[in-house]
Structure formats: C-alpha cells, structure tokens
Design a protein around this motif. Structure first.
Motif, mmCIF file in Angstrom:
data_model
loop_
_atom_site.group_PDB
_atom_site.id
_atom_site.type_symbol
_atom_site.label_atom_id
_atom_site.label_comp_id
_atom_site.label_asym_id
_atom_site.label_seq_id
_atom_site.Cartn_x
_atom_site.Cartn_y
_atom_site.Cartn_z
ATOM 1 N N ILE A 72 0.668 -1.321 0.057
ATOM 2 C CA ILE A 72 0.065 -0.094 0.126
ATOM 3 C C ILE A 72 0.890 1.168 -0.032
ATOM 4 C CG2 ILE A 72 -1.792 1.253 1.456
ATOM 5 C CD1 ILE A 72 -2.830 -1.143 2.253
ATOM 6 N N ILE A 73 1.911 1.109 0.831
ATOM 7 C CA ILE A 73 2.752 2.305 1.068
ATOM 8 C C ILE A 73 3.681 2.891 -0.408
ATOM 9 C CG2 ILE A 73 4.565 3.567 2.070
ATOM 10 C CD1 ILE A 73 3.553 2.128 4.697
ATOM 11 N N LEU A 74 4.205 1.752 -0.730
ATOM 12 C CA LEU A 74 4.989 1.717 -1.971
ATOM 13 C C LEU A 74 4.086 2.113 -3.207
ATOM 14 C CD1 LEU A 74 7.847 -1.234 -1.808
ATOM 15 C CD2 LEU A 74 8.019 1.460 -1.319
ATOM 16 N N SER A 75 3.117 1.440 -3.391
ATOM 17 C CA SER A 75 2.182 1.897 -4.480
ATOM 18 C C SER A 75 1.551 3.169 -4.537
ATOM 19 C CB SER A 75 0.902 0.845 -4.496
ATOM 20 O OG SER A 75 1.261 -0.321 -4.672
ATOM 21 N N THR B 83 2.218 6.182 -7.108
ATOM 22 C CA THR B 83 1.197 6.794 -7.559
ATOM 23 C C THR B 83 1.529 8.558 -7.451
ATOM 24 O OG1 THR B 83 -0.251 5.241 -7.243
ATOM 25 C CG2 THR B 83 -1.276 7.191 -7.610
ATOM 26 N N LEU B 84 1.860 8.681 -6.307
ATOM 27 C CA LEU B 84 2.288 10.101 -5.804
ATOM 28 C C LEU B 84 3.143 10.735 -6.882
ATOM 29 C CD1 LEU B 84 1.643 12.601 -4.084
ATOM 30 C CD2 LEU B 84 3.532 11.760 -2.766
ATOM 31 N N ALA B 85 4.258 9.887 -7.211
ATOM 32 C CA ALA B 85 5.224 10.461 -8.263
ATOM 33 C C ALA B 85 4.696 10.733 -9.581
ATOM 34 C CB ALA B 85 6.389 9.236 -8.322
ATOM 35 N N ALA C 116 -3.323 10.498 -6.361
ATOM 36 C CA ALA C 116 -2.747 10.014 -5.068
ATOM 37 C C ALA C 116 -3.482 10.695 -3.888
ATOM 38 C CB ALA C 116 -1.169 10.621 -4.921
ATOM 39 N N MET C 117 -3.815 11.751 -4.117
ATOM 40 C CA MET C 117 -4.984 12.569 -2.965
ATOM 41 C C MET C 117 -6.207 11.714 -2.891
ATOM 42 S SD MET C 117 -2.942 14.768 -1.539
ATOM 43 C CE MET C 117 -1.657 13.826 -1.772
ATOM 44 N N LEU C 118 -6.733 11.193 -4.016
ATOM 45 C CA LEU C 118 -7.797 10.322 -3.996
ATOM 46 C C LEU C 118 -7.807 9.124 -3.218
ATOM 47 C CD1 LEU C 118 -10.873 9.552 -5.364
ATOM 48 C CD2 LEU C 118 -9.548 8.544 -7.274
ATOM 49 N N PHE C 119 -6.605 8.366 -3.016
ATOM 50 C CA PHE C 119 -6.451 7.430 -2.184
ATOM 51 C C PHE C 119 -6.448 7.588 -0.718
ATOM 52 C CE2 PHE C 119 -4.547 5.408 -6.458
ATOM 53 C CZ PHE C 119 -5.595 4.429 -6.501
ATOM 54 N N LEU C 120 -6.052 8.887 -0.439
ATOM 55 C CA LEU C 120 -5.952 9.423 0.785
ATOM 56 C C LEU C 120 -7.294 9.302 1.446
ATOM 57 C CD1 LEU C 120 -3.380 12.004 1.219
ATOM 58 C CD2 LEU C 120 -3.184 9.653 1.610
ATOM 59 N N TYR D 50 -1.373 0.376 -10.056
ATOM 60 C CA TYR D 50 -1.006 0.580 -8.635
ATOM 61 C C TYR D 50 -2.421 0.544 -7.692
ATOM 62 C CZ TYR D 50 3.971 1.665 -9.611
ATOM 63 O OH TYR D 50 5.295 1.530 -9.961
ATOM 64 N N SER D 51 -3.395 1.248 -8.470
ATOM 65 C CA SER D 51 -4.602 1.337 -7.537
ATOM 66 C C SER D 51 -5.214 0.032 -7.342
ATOM 67 C CB SER D 51 -5.699 2.247 -8.503
ATOM 68 O OG SER D 51 -5.914 1.422 -9.732
ATOM 69 N N LEU D 52 -5.236 -0.914 -8.355
ATOM 70 C CA LEU D 52 -5.475 -2.411 -7.896
ATOM 71 C C LEU D 52 -4.783 -3.080 -7.062
ATOM 72 C CD1 LEU D 52 -6.235 -3.739 -11.936
ATOM 73 C CD2 LEU D 52 -7.956 -2.989 -10.040
ATOM 74 N N GLN D 53 -3.469 -2.858 -6.946
ATOM 75 C CA GLN D 53 -2.468 -3.130 -5.958
ATOM 76 C C GLN D 53 -2.952 -2.817 -4.500
ATOM 77 O OE1 GLN D 53 1.387 -2.239 -7.228
ATOM 78 N NE2 GLN D 53 1.657 -3.904 -8.481
ATOM 79 N N ILE D 54 -3.168 -1.324 -4.494
ATOM 80 C CA ILE D 54 -3.531 -0.968 -3.129
ATOM 81 C C ILE D 54 -5.092 -1.568 -2.614
ATOM 82 C CG2 ILE D 54 -4.570 1.093 -2.148
ATOM 83 C CD1 ILE D 54 -2.420 2.987 -3.777
ATOM 84 N N LEU D 55 -5.890 -1.584 -3.562
ATOM 85 C CA LEU D 55 -7.334 -2.019 -3.081
ATOM 86 C C LEU D 55 -7.200 -3.392 -2.823
ATOM 87 C CD1 LEU D 55 -9.519 -0.446 -5.872
ATOM 88 C CD2 LEU D 55 -9.155 0.274 -3.530
#
Length: 309
Positions: free
Chosen positions: A141-144, A148-150, A156-160, A278-283
């Motif tokens: 989650i952190i690395l993804s 995404t932020l980069a 990236a703010m959406l994921f917060l 990355y979004s799929l990895q986070i979810l």
C-alpha cells in the motif's frame, strides 16, 4: 497470552524472520514492474525494436527475481507456521500429561481434542498469514501510493480518501462476523462430545434402543453449527461486492482524470496504465488485510482456549 504461545516457535525463529524479508523484496519488485511497463508502452510506437527489447528484458528479469522472492517467502512461512503448530501441539500434549485431577474435571476429552486440532490449525493459519500476507499488504500500500504520488498527485490524494473509507468498512464487516465465529468453537466441543459418547457407548445405545434419540441430538447440534457458520459467512460475503464496487468506481475516476491529463499532454498513456495497476494493488492489499484480520479474530478465540490449557 500471545507471549505464552510464541514460546513454541523456538527453532523456527529464523524462518519467521526471513519470510517478511523475502516478502519485502517481492513487493518492491512488484511495485517497480508497472513503472518499467509504462516505459515499454510509451515506446511501442518507436521506429526500432531496441527500446522494446530492452524494457521487455528488464521486465522478464524483474518478474523472475520477484518470483524467486515469492517462492522463498512462501517456503519460509510454511515451515515457520507448520513448525510452530507442531511445537504447540507437542507442548499442549505434555502439559495435559501433567494435569491434576481438578484440571481433568475442568476440561472434557472432546474439548481437549478440539483445542489440539481445530484451534491449533486456526492459530497456524493466522500465524502464516501474519508473517506473510500481513507483512506484504502495508508495504504494498505504501510503495504503490508513493509511486502513484510520483506519477499524479491528484490520484494519490484520491487514495487518501478511499483507503480509510474502504479499510474501515471492511474491518466493520469483519467485526460483525467475529462473534458468530467465536460461538462455533464452543459448539465444536459439544459436537465432538456427542460423537465420542456414541462411539464409546455404542453397545449401550443399541441395547437401550436409543439410536434415533442420539441421531436427532447430533443433527440438532450439527444444524446449529451450520447456522452459525452460515450467518458468519453471509456477513463476510459483503467484502467482495463492497470491494468490487469501490474498485470500479476508483478506476472510472482514475480514467477520467488520466484521460483529461493525456489530452492536455501532462501524462503519457503508459503512466495512466501504471496508475491503474497501482490502484488495483492498493485495493487488493486492503482486501488482503481484511481477510487476514478475520482469520486473526477467529484465531483469537482459539488462542484463548489453547492458553487456558
């Protein structure tokens, strides 16, 4: 209580520590692969095959190393959890041999059998998931999110916003199912006791023509265990639709933001693909955390019962 159980890890401490290390290596490579993949996609229209072969070879090497880390992590986690369960079962057996008469009166034989089989299996599964999956999810989650932020700060703010909402919802669902799982273990003792009585006293049951009564008694207990499991699984089943709904909504929002960025020239097609990965990895990592959380809550009841012995 947990410290008491962890004493049974003993000679498997090395595997326990190595598993999260290999998991971290696997996750780092998995988070780097989408970046290289975006470069490959952006060079698909190149006049020569050189950049495509270059990035393709890099992807192959990274995927192979990641696979190796994954195999090593799985192997060490399996050895650690199975060894922990073996030692725990052995320690319980030796402890039961030292029981006083008061302890023998307190614990029925069926209860001890359940604790040495079902309960230890639950603890074993929770232990394996903790040193492998639970170690994997936060790093992923952190690395993804950093990747995404980069690439795009808006996404990236959406994921917060999405991560706390989805994580809280999934944990709420798990907590609702938890009491039903706890009740099941008490009924397992009753179920095992019924089976044990019928096996040991089968001649008596036949002599007094009590077969129908014993069959009905067993069916009542079995049906109650079934109803408890059904209630718990119906609650846990909400995980999948909630996860799917959130996943597709997030992807739609990302595509909308990314499509606009591509039109304005602030984002490449490959970068949008990487952000979706990355979004799929986070979810999926959040889903994994919830699954492990449910297993840990189930094992918590088993831990109490084992520590009591």
């Amino acid at each position: 209580m947990i410290k008491t159980l962890l004493k049974s890890v003993r000679q498997y401490k090395k595997q326990t520590l190595l598993s999260p290390v290999f998991v971290a290596g696997e996750v780092i490579l998995e988070c780097m692969i989408p970046l290289v993949m975006s470069k490959l996609i952006d060079h698909l229209s190149a006049e020569t095959m050189t950049p495509i072969l270059k990035y393709g070879l890099i992807l192959l090497v990274m995927a192979t190393i990641s696979l190796g880390f994954g195999v090593l992590a799985a192997r060490n986690a399996a050895e650690a959890s199975c060894g922990f369960a073996k030692n725990l079962r052995q320690d319980m057996y030796f402890k039961i041999q030292d029981f006083a008469f008061a302890d023998i009166d307190k614990f029925s034989a069926s209860s001890l059998v359940t604790r040495m089989t079902t309960d230890i299996t639950n603890v074993q599964m929770a232990y394996m998931m903790s040193i492998r999956l639970l170690a994997r999810a936060p790093i992923m989650i952190i690395l993804s999110w950093v990747m995404t932020l980069a690439l795009n700060k808006t996404v990236a703010m959406l994921f917060l916003i999405v991560i706390p909402l989805l994580g809280g919802t999934l944990i709420f669902i798990a907590k609702k199912a938890h009491p039903h799982f706890i009740k099941v273990f008490d009924e397992y003792d009753v179920l095992n006791n019924s089976v044990q009585e019928n096996v040991n006293a089968s001649r008596v049951v036949k002599a007094f023509v009590r077969e129908d009564y014993e069959i009905d008694k067993f069916h009542i207990i079995s049906k109650y265990v079934y109803s408890l499991f059904t209630k718990a699984e119906k609650i846990v089943a909400w995980n999948s639709p909630v996860m799917q709904f959130t996943m597709y909504v997030v992807i739609l929002v990302i595509v909308a933001i990314g499509g606009n960025s591509i039109v304005t020239g602030t984002m490449q097609t490959g970068e949008l693909t990487s952000i979706i990965v990355y979004s799929l990895q986070i979810l999926m990592s959040l889903m994994m955390v919830t699954f492990v959380f449910v297993m840990i809550m189930i094992a918590e009841a088993s831990t109490d019962r084992i520590a009591e012995v």
